[in-house]
Design an enzyme around this catalytic site. Sequence first.
Site, mmCIF file in Angstrom:
data_model
loop_
_atom_site.group_PDB
_atom_site.id
_atom_site.type_symbol
_atom_site.label_atom_id
_atom_site.label_comp_id
_atom_site.label_asym_id
_atom_site.label_seq_id
_atom_site.Cartn_x
_atom_site.Cartn_y
_atom_site.Cartn_z
ATOM 1 C CG HIS A 1 -9.353 -5.106 -43.815
ATOM 2 N ND1 HIS A 1 -9.331 -6.472 -43.662
ATOM 3 C CD2 HIS A 1 -9.672 -4.872 -45.117
ATOM 4 C CE1 HIS A 1 -9.644 -7.040 -44.828
ATOM 5 N NE2 HIS A 1 -9.857 -6.081 -45.724
ATOM 6 C CB CYS B 1 20.021 -8.341 -22.309
ATOM 7 S SG CYS B 1 18.724 -7.781 -23.431
ATOM 8 C CG ASP C 1 18.295 -13.582 -15.707
ATOM 9 O OD1 ASP C 1 17.244 -12.964 -15.908
ATOM 10 O OD2 ASP C 1 19.046 -13.966 -16.637
ATOM 11 N N GLY D 1 13.331 -24.757 -24.969
ATOM 12 C CA GLY D 1 12.915 -23.428 -24.568
ATOM 13 C C GLY D 1 13.180 -22.384 -25.636
#
Length: 484
Positions: A462, A44, A323, A188
């Site tokens: 906004h 990473c 992982d 991916g």
Amino acid sequence: MQNTHVDVAIIGGGPGGYATALRAGELGLSVALINREDRLGGTCLNRGCIPSKALITATRAIHNVRDAKRMGIDASIQNIDVAKLADFKNHAVKAMTDGLASLLAARKVTVIKGEASIVENHHVRVQIDQMQIEGGAFDEITADNIVVATGSRPRPLPGHRFEGPLIDSTQALDLPTLPKSAVIVGAGAVAVEFASMWNAAGVDVTLLIRHERVLSHMHRRTSMALTRALAKNGVHIITHSHLTDIDDSANSAGATVRYSSDKDKDATEHQIQADVVLAAIGRDPNTDADWFTSSGIELDEHGLVKTDDFGRTGQPGLWALGDITPGPALAYRAFEQGIVIAESIAGRDPKPVDDTTVPEVVFSTPEFASVGLTLEQAKAATDILEPQETAYPMMGNARMLMSGEAGSMSIVSGAYGDKPDTPVVLGVHMLAPDAGDLIAEAEQLVGNRVALSDAARLIHPHPTFSEAFGEALLKADGRPLHTR
């Protein structure tokens, strides 16, 4: 030979490993973190999330300059200094890895550089450079708990090694020059991010994908919108394609990529010339070392470590995360897994990681972000009543209109069986500039099962991109304001 005993020994210094170390150290446990690389952070920080996002940040600046003409600004790119671009990327990596080392030191975590293996129950052997330790090349560590976080590596194309013009994502981040043309095999996150990045930098990019859309495992409407956006930005997307060969035998640099297409009734073979070919078809877990078997760690058919919801393997005091475990292979999921494991070891009572609340973000242009369930998944769940999907027209948002980018926003809602009269937000799927930041609010709503009526009453500033999410919530709650 040095012998050390700690409460927790962690094999692997990536996000899952160092998160475990930081939390365990914070809780007063003695911790040894074994990392085989010179720098902490794993894929990473060194070869994935951080360097790729640094380059994406830079190439988005190029995209914005080129888009300025649409707004009446005459600007152009004179040159891309690849060396300075690399310096920018490397500075980001160094800042993060140096900061991590300081954090670990502050938590009194012992960091050991070397190749670790489990040699017997609760024993870790670390092979260390002879120059680093006087009197031997091994360090022996005993620990009450061992956490395995060995990570993953890029998956090669079947029958092809990474060599010559065929590269993996690690090599792609360190190219000395930008290629003029590139073929990317895969659909991916890694494939899509490199397609966006290289395309913005002026590379002629062709994306070979097996299905009709990128991110084919994700929300259909949003991923279709991204597929169209990539094509609009100049990425050549060949759908329903299957790689048949990569030939780099010609004298000239580059390769000839051959592929077939499901669209061809006669199985015609097509070919493309490219300077580089990036294989981005997934990653394989680093679980093939012999000590995984000898230590009794059980793997599934994909080579992933079997654990319970808290990361425990079938062996007492042996844990696994990241992982190498089933589930989304994402750094921030591994962070939370590490926290759960550290707190479990310390005798706390943490909640396990809920994969349905783990967001997925793709840093494409525009960004893709998703969290929670799709409508199909909600319909398949036995404890969800009356699921429905609400699509919001993103061009009704002023900032989206100004951006010139494509957008998509879908909210999946429904009620859980234990509260049949209270619909909640089950999933949110969006395509927009800064979607990776916007998804954080959606994650809170999904993870905390906030009532849809309450979520729809939250006020959004906004004009902002986030306002589109607020409008979509109103529509999902049956109270549309600026849309029908």
